[in-house]
Design an enzyme around this catalytic site. Structure first.
Site, mmCIF file in Angstrom:
data_model
loop_
_atom_site.group_PDB
_atom_site.id
_atom_site.type_symbol
_atom_site.label_atom_id
_atom_site.label_comp_id
_atom_site.label_asym_id
_atom_site.label_seq_id
_atom_site.Cartn_x
_atom_site.Cartn_y
_atom_site.Cartn_z
ATOM 1 N N ARG A 277 62.291 8.278 -8.467
ATOM 2 C CA ARG A 277 61.497 9.202 -7.655
ATOM 3 C C ARG A 277 62.204 9.545 -6.342
ATOM 4 O O ARG A 277 62.948 8.735 -5.790
ATOM 5 C CB ARG A 277 60.098 8.610 -7.405
ATOM 6 C CG ARG A 277 59.342 8.469 -8.728
ATOM 7 C CD ARG A 277 57.959 7.916 -8.546
ATOM 8 N NE ARG A 277 57.091 8.834 -7.820
ATOM 9 C CZ ARG A 277 55.860 8.527 -7.432
ATOM 10 N NH1 ARG A 277 55.371 7.327 -7.697
ATOM 11 N NH2 ARG A 277 55.128 9.400 -6.786
ATOM 12 N N GLN B 105 51.930 10.355 1.763
ATOM 13 C CA GLN B 105 52.897 9.264 1.888
ATOM 14 C C GLN B 105 53.932 9.581 2.958
ATOM 15 O O GLN B 105 54.303 8.711 3.755
ATOM 16 C CB GLN B 105 53.578 9.013 0.538
ATOM 17 C CG GLN B 105 52.620 8.433 -0.499
ATOM 18 C CD GLN B 105 53.242 8.262 -1.865
ATOM 19 O OE1 GLN B 105 54.392 8.637 -2.101
ATOM 20 N NE2 GLN B 105 52.477 7.698 -2.788
ATOM 21 N N ASP C 249 45.885 13.278 -7.609
ATOM 22 C CA ASP C 249 46.050 12.225 -8.615
ATOM 23 C C ASP C 249 45.104 12.389 -9.800
ATOM 24 O O ASP C 249 45.182 11.632 -10.776
ATOM 25 C CB ASP C 249 45.818 10.849 -7.984
ATOM 26 C CG ASP C 249 46.951 10.470 -7.037
ATOM 27 O OD1 ASP C 249 48.066 11.015 -7.181
ATOM 28 O OD2 ASP C 249 46.719 9.631 -6.148
ATOM 29 N N LYS D 23 55.422 12.682 -9.684
ATOM 30 C CA LYS D 23 54.543 11.500 -9.638
ATOM 31 C C LYS D 23 55.154 10.398 -10.504
ATOM 32 O O LYS D 23 56.345 10.434 -10.792
ATOM 33 C CB LYS D 23 53.134 11.891 -10.086
ATOM 34 C CG LYS D 23 52.456 12.882 -9.137
ATOM 35 C CD LYS D 23 52.231 12.262 -7.780
ATOM 36 C CE LYS D 23 51.663 13.263 -6.800
ATOM 37 N NZ LYS D 23 51.643 12.718 -5.432
ATOM 38 N N ARG E 212 48.141 6.981 -15.378
ATOM 39 C CA ARG E 212 47.073 7.995 -15.432
ATOM 40 C C ARG E 212 47.158 8.865 -16.688
ATOM 41 O O ARG E 212 46.157 9.386 -17.156
ATOM 42 C CB ARG E 212 47.088 8.843 -14.164
ATOM 43 C CG ARG E 212 46.856 8.014 -12.896
ATOM 44 C CD ARG E 212 46.368 8.863 -11.737
ATOM 45 N NE ARG E 212 46.647 8.236 -10.452
ATOM 46 C CZ ARG E 212 45.931 7.251 -9.906
ATOM 47 N NH1 ARG E 212 44.885 6.767 -10.532
ATOM 48 N NH2 ARG E 212 46.263 6.757 -8.720
HETATM 49 C C1 S3P Z 1 49.113 8.495 -1.783
HETATM 50 C C2 S3P Z 1 49.504 9.808 -1.618
HETATM 51 C C3 S3P Z 1 49.760 10.722 -2.747
HETATM 52 C C4 S3P Z 1 49.172 10.180 -4.046
HETATM 53 C C5 S3P Z 1 49.483 8.732 -4.247
HETATM 54 C C6 S3P Z 1 48.888 7.912 -3.120
HETATM 55 C C7 S3P Z 1 48.898 7.662 -0.586
HETATM 56 O O1 S3P Z 1 51.154 10.851 -2.927
HETATM 57 O O2 S3P Z 1 49.649 10.935 -5.138
HETATM 58 O O3 S3P Z 1 48.941 8.274 -5.474
HETATM 59 O O4 S3P Z 1 48.306 6.572 -0.715
HETATM 60 O O5 S3P Z 1 49.299 8.077 0.509
HETATM 61 P P1 S3P Z 1 52.009 11.992 -2.160
HETATM 62 O O6 S3P Z 1 52.092 11.604 -0.736
HETATM 63 O O7 S3P Z 1 53.356 11.964 -2.846
HETATM 64 O O8 S3P Z 1 51.268 13.265 -2.389
#
Ligand code: S3P
Length: 436
Positions: A122, A169, A315, A342, A387
Site C-alpha cells: 500500500r 489517516q 469502508d 484499500k 470486507r
Molecule cells: C481510517 C481512515 C480511512 C479508512 C480506514 C480507517 C482511519 O482510510 O478507510 O479503514 O482510522 O483513519 P484513509 O485515510 O486511507 O481514507
C-alpha cells in the site's frame, strides 16, 4: 479459512458489533502518550488494533488486557517511549502504520514499521511527503511502500498541509507529528473525513482548532489520561444493515453503534436507496455520538451515489455494492478512486465477485456501475480483504445457490466472531479450513 453459505435466510434479533477500529487504534496511541492511566472499554480485540497495542508494548508501554474489550494503558507521556528492539509489525493495518509514522517521526530514536503482504503493497508516499516537509527523514521501499525506516532525533517544524486526497489517516498522521513539532501544524481536507483523532485529542485535554475547515494544533503540549468507551463500529454494523435490508422478513436491532457524522454515509446512502432504518436512544458517549439502529427489510432501488457521501462511507462500499446488486435498477458510484488502495483494490475485487454471481457491472476508473438483478451462487476470491469476505457472505441471503468465500482469515482483523454473530442472526454460514 473459508465461509460456506447456504442461500436464503432472514436476519432477526438484537446484537452489538465489536468496537470501532479507528477509535481502538487511537485509544492505544493517545493512551500510551498520555500522562496517567487510560481505561478503555469496548476496545476492538481484532488483529489490527492488537498490532498497534503490541507496537506500543514494544516501545516500553505497559498495557493490561482484561478481556471483553477492557484495556488499561499506563501512559508514559509524549516523551516517554523507548526504542523498540526490532521492527514494529502492524500486520494488515494501514491506520496503525500511517498514524504511527507521524508519531515516530518526532521521537529521538529510529524505528522501522512493517506489515503483511497487503500492507506492504500500500502507498505510504502520502504520509512521507508531508512528514518530510516537517523535517522528518523516512526511507521506504520502491514506490514509497513499507517497510518504513523512520529516523529519529530530528526536530520537526509545524507546517500547513492541504491534503491532496480525503484521507483521515493522512490528516491524523500530520496532526500527530504536529504534537512534536515547533509551532503550529494545520491541515485542510478536500472533503470532511472521520474526525476521531481531533475528538480524542480534545478528550485527552489537547486543544485542536477547526476554523472554516482549517484543523490545527500547537506542538509541545501534554496529553492527560482519560477513560474511553469505544462504541460499536458502524463499518462492521454496515454488513448487517445491508443484510437486514435485502432479506425479506428481516428486523434487526444493533445496539450502541457509533454514528459520528463523518461515518454515517452508509446510513444516508441506504436510506436514499429505500432502506428502512431508524435510530433510537441517541446519546453522546465520551465525545462521540452513539445510537441503537433498527433496520427492517425494504425493497431497495438503485441510485447515483452522491459524491459528497463517498468519504463518509469509504469502508462500507463492499457492503453497499451488495445492496446495489439486490436493488431494482442501476446504481452508479463515482469519485471513489481511493477504493483502489484499500486492503485490496475494492472496485476490482467486488466487480469480480459480482460477475461470478451473475450481476452485471462495469468498472469505472473511479467507481463502478452495478445493475441490480438475481444473484446466483459461486466461488468468491477475497484478495485477502476482510470486507470483501463479509460482503459476499451477506450476499448469500439473496442468492439462488451456495456461495463459497475463499481466504476469510483476515475477517479477524476487524470483526472477530463475525461468523458466529451472523449465524446467530440468521445467516446460514459455516466455516471450514481451506485445503492446501
Ligand atoms: C481510517 C481512515 C480511512 C479508512 C480506514 C480507517 C482511519 O482510510 O478507510 O479503514 O482510522 O483513519 P484513509 O485515510 O486511507 O481514507
Amino acid at each position: 479459512m473459508e465461509f460456506r453459505l447456504l442461500p436464503g435466510g432472514t436476519v432477526t434479533g438484537e446484537a452489538r458489533v465489536p468496537g470501532d477500529k479507528s477509535m481502538s487504534h487511537r485509544s492505544i496511541m493517545l493512551g500510551a502518550l498520555a500522562e496517567g492511566t487510560t481505561r478503555v472499554t469496548g476496545f476492538l480485540e481484532g488483529e489490527d488494533a492488537l498490532a498497534t497495542l503490541g507496537a506500543f508494548r514494544a516501545m516500553g508501554v505497559e498495557i493490561e488486557r482484561h478481556g471483553a474489550g477492557e484495556v488499561v494503558v499506563h501512559g508514559v507521556g509524549l516523551h516517554g517511549l523507548k526504542p523498540p528492539s526490532q521492527a514494529l509489525d502492524l500486520g494488515n493495518a494501514g491506520t496503525g502504520m500511517r498514524l504511527m509514522a507521524g508519531l515516530l517521526a518526532g521521537q529521538p530514536f529510529d524505528a522501522e514499521l512493517t506489515g503483511d503482504a497487503s500492507l506492504c503493497s500500500r502507498p505510504m508516499g502520502r504520509v512521507i511527503t508531508p512528514l518530510e516537509s516537517m523535517g522528518a527523514k523516512i526511507d521506504a521501499s520502491e514506490g514509497g511502500r513499507p517497510p518504513l525506516r523512520i529516523h529519529g532525533g530530528r526536530q520537526l517544524q509545524g507546517i500547513h498541509y492541504d491534503l491532496p486526497m480525503a484521507s483521515a489517516q493522512v490528516k491524523s498522521c500530520v496532526l500527530l507529528a504536529g504534537l512534536y513539532a515547533q509551532g503550529r501544524t494545520s491541515v485542510t481536507e478536500p472533503a470532511p473525513t472521520r474526525d476521531h483523532t481531533e475528538r480524542m485529542l480534545r478528550g485527552f485535554g489537547y486543544q485542536v482548532s477547526n476554523h472554516d475547515g482549517v484543523i490545527g494544533l500547537e506542538g509541545g503540549g501534554r496529553l492527560l489520561a482519560c477513560n474511553i468507551d469505544v462504541p460499536g463500529d458502524i463499518s462492521s454494523a454496515a454488513f448487517f444493515l445491508v443484510a437486514a435490508s435485502i432479506a425479506p422478513g428481516s428486523d434487526l436491532l444493533l445496539n450502541h453503534v457509533g454514528i459520528n457524522p463523518t461515518r454515517i454515509g452508509v446510513l444516508n446512502i441506504l436510506r436514499e436507496m429505500g432502506a428502512d432504518i431508524t435510530l433510537k436512544n441517541q446519546r453522546e458517549v465520551g465525545g462521540e455520538p452513539v445510537a441503537d439502529i433498527r433496520v427492517r427489510y425494504a425493497p431497495l432501488h438503485g441510485i447515483e451515489i452522491p459524491e459528497d457521501q463517498v468519504p463518509l462511507a469509504i469502508d462500507e462500499f463492499p457492503a453497499l455494492f451488495i445492496a446495489a446488486a439486490c436493488a431494482e435498477g442501476r446504481t452508479v458510484l463515482r469519485g471513489a478512486e481511493e477504493l483502489r488502495v484499500k486492503e485490496s483494490d475494492r472496485i476490482a475485487a467486488m466487480a469480480e465477485g459480482l460477475t461470478t454471481l451473475g450481476i452485471a457491472n462495469e468498472i469505472l476508473p473511479d467507481g463502478i456501475i452495478i445493475d441490480g438483478g438475481t444473484l446466483g451462487g459461486g466461488e468468491i476470491r477475497t484478495f485477502m480483504d476482510h470486507r470483501i469476505a463479509m460482503a459476499f457472505a451477506i450476499a448469500a441471503l439473496r442468492a439462488q445457490g451456495e456461495i463459497l468465500v475463499h481466504d476469510c482469515d483476515h475477517v479477524a482483523t476487524s470483526f472477530p466472531g463475525f461468523d458466529a454473530l451472523a449465524r446467530g442472526l440468521g445467516l446460514q454460514i459455516s466455516v471450514q479450513r481451506e485445503e492446501a
